[in-house]
Enzyme design. Sequence first.
Site, PDB file in Angstrom:
ATOM      1  N   LYS A 160       0.693  -1.188   0.038  1.00 59.48           N
ATOM      2  CA  LYS A 160      -0.018   0.010  -0.080  1.00 59.48           C
ATOM      3  C   LYS A 160       0.968   1.404   0.155  1.00 59.48           C
ATOM      4  O   LYS A 160       0.595   2.249  -0.481  1.00 59.48           O
ATOM      5  CB  LYS A 160      -0.868   0.039   1.092  1.00 59.48           C
ATOM      6  CG  LYS A 160      -1.957  -1.170   1.202  1.00 59.48           C
ATOM      7  CD  LYS A 160      -2.961  -1.071   0.406  1.00 59.48           C
ATOM      8  CE  LYS A 160      -4.037  -1.917   0.705  1.00 59.48           C
ATOM      9  NZ  LYS A 160      -3.790  -3.603   0.832  1.00 59.48           N
TER      10      LYS A 160
HETATM   11  C1  LIG Z   1      -4.646  -4.657   0.762  1.00 57.53           C
HETATM   12  C2  LIG Z   1      -3.860  -5.979   0.778  1.00 57.53           C
HETATM   13  C3  LIG Z   1      -4.042  -6.937  -0.259  1.00 57.53           C
HETATM   14  C4  LIG Z   1      -5.393  -6.732  -1.265  1.00 57.53           C
HETATM   15  O1  LIG Z   1      -4.847  -6.006  -2.131  1.00 57.53           O
HETATM   16  P1  LIG Z   1      -6.503  -5.398  -2.935  1.00 57.53           P
HETATM   17  O2  LIG Z   1      -5.800  -4.022  -3.926  1.00 57.53           O
HETATM   18  O3  LIG Z   1      -7.399  -4.817  -1.896  1.00 57.53           O
HETATM   19  O4  LIG Z   1      -7.078  -6.560  -3.856  1.00 57.53           O
HETATM   20  C5  LIG Z   1      -3.225  -8.030  -0.186  1.00 57.53           C
HETATM   21  N1  LIG Z   1      -2.304  -8.098   0.710  1.00 57.53           N
HETATM   22  C6  LIG Z   1      -2.041  -7.175   1.439  1.00 57.53           C
HETATM   23  C7  LIG Z   1      -0.980  -7.333   2.430  1.00 57.53           C
HETATM   24  C8  LIG Z   1      -2.586  -6.169   1.408  1.00 57.53           C
HETATM   25  O5  LIG Z   1      -2.459  -5.088   2.331  1.00 57.53           O
END
Ligand SMILES: *Cc1c(COP(=O)(O)O)cnc(C)c1O
Length: 469
Positions: free
Chosen positions: A106
């Site tokens: 993120k």
């Molecule tokens: C947010 C997240 C996901 C999922 O990603 P999306 O964009 O919501 O599909 C998968 N793994 C981790 C560690 C995340 O923080």
Amino acid sequence: MGRFQDILLEGLAQDGGLAMPASLPQISREELLQFSVRAYSGLATEIISRFADDIDPAVIQRLCLQAYTEQKFGSAQIAPLTPLGQEQGAPLAILELSNGPTLAFKDMAMQMLGQLFEYVLTRRGETLNILGATSGDTGSAAEYAMRDKHAVSVFMLSPQGRMSAFQRAQMYSLQEPNIHNLAVEGVFDDCQDMVKAVSADLEFKAKWRIGTVNSINWARIMSQVVYYFKGYLGAVKAYGLRIGDTVSFSVPSGNFGNVFSGFIAKSMGLPIRRLIVATNENDVLDEFFRTGVYRVRGSKETYQTSSPSMDISKASNFERFIFAMTGHDGAATAALWRELLQSGQFDLKASQPQAWERVKASQVVSGKSTHENRLQTIRDLASRYQRLIDPHTADGVFVGRQYLESGVPMICLETALPTKFEETILEALGQPAPRPKGLEHLESLPQRVENIGADVENLKRIIAQRALR
Ligand SMILES: *Cc1c(COP(=O)(O)O)cnc(C)c1O
């Protein structure tokens, strides 16, 4: 789509739907070749300036340089590709997206959003109150990106007791007065529904200058497109491919944001063979790609798993994908979502056969893992390649392995570092993952969080009291 800066600040399109560009910039093979000598920030500049057409490219370049530093991401590569080995004739690799400040992918988008917000707001002499919902990693990434920004405050909803101790500590230990942690009695989808309810009150939203950084924020999707290019070019280099040869990506998925960015990259001309949507036991997306039926689940049917950032049963970005599959038919998409609201599901295959054909042709495929599958995969990569991965990444590797094709590199996205999910690593390996320096005592820091019910009116009162004016 409105002007980029407005979309950035507002999150949603004027009609309440999710913003999408009317057309996507196309990247030629020649350009791809030129991109291959760029550093990450240079690559980001190339991609982002093609979308953010109301900001001077020289400014974009400066913001990218500030967002993607070696100091924040641990290496000059920012998102290095780590080859593991050959399996069934396919090179298997990990694209490291989790070396930023909060140890999850993120950060890749959020650090850029922080720079964009600060720039646009300061120039306009405005402030923004960000309202978000997190299942764990979005919240911390947003808070770490905004904590030192003067024009921005953050109200972050998280589901009580659903995140790991590390995730909680990472968010709740922030003491900056512009950061507000609100722990909601409920699951992630309840948090997200509260954000949507507040955002749907256009008067309130305008009065308190509410913005969002959820995965529905277009600028996040856009920023994530960059690392698909980086991963592709990394594979070209590592495996001696020619520009134009294809690779596949396996993507641990929840809200469909990450993999949707891959779909955008593919639609821009990046030679991607398959995009693999990997889910955990919360398999609403896997069910769709297998059957054509999109059936969302309620809180009671949303399981708490060992890959908690994917415990999502209503994938907000999915609407954008379906919009693309209908041939950008807003009315058809709206009709499907009305049906979803009424009956909790829609059958794309039955009601929009042509769109379902496009899904099949898109080469977006899926699979799911169980807790046992993830533990096995963590053990297997540790013993076979001496590579420690977290349970989300393990989900991607597990499902990616089902789609190996000889000669086509399989790039598995690393979405978090194992130290964030200590219990599961301990269960899989009998020993904890190493902690990055400086985070050894994170859980013992004082925490700042407020417990609230799933009550929209109460949330509005809290925002009205504490929002930046
Ligand atoms: C947010 C997240 C996901 C999922 O990603 P999306 O964009 O919501 O599909 C998968 N793994 C981790 C560690 C995340 O923080």
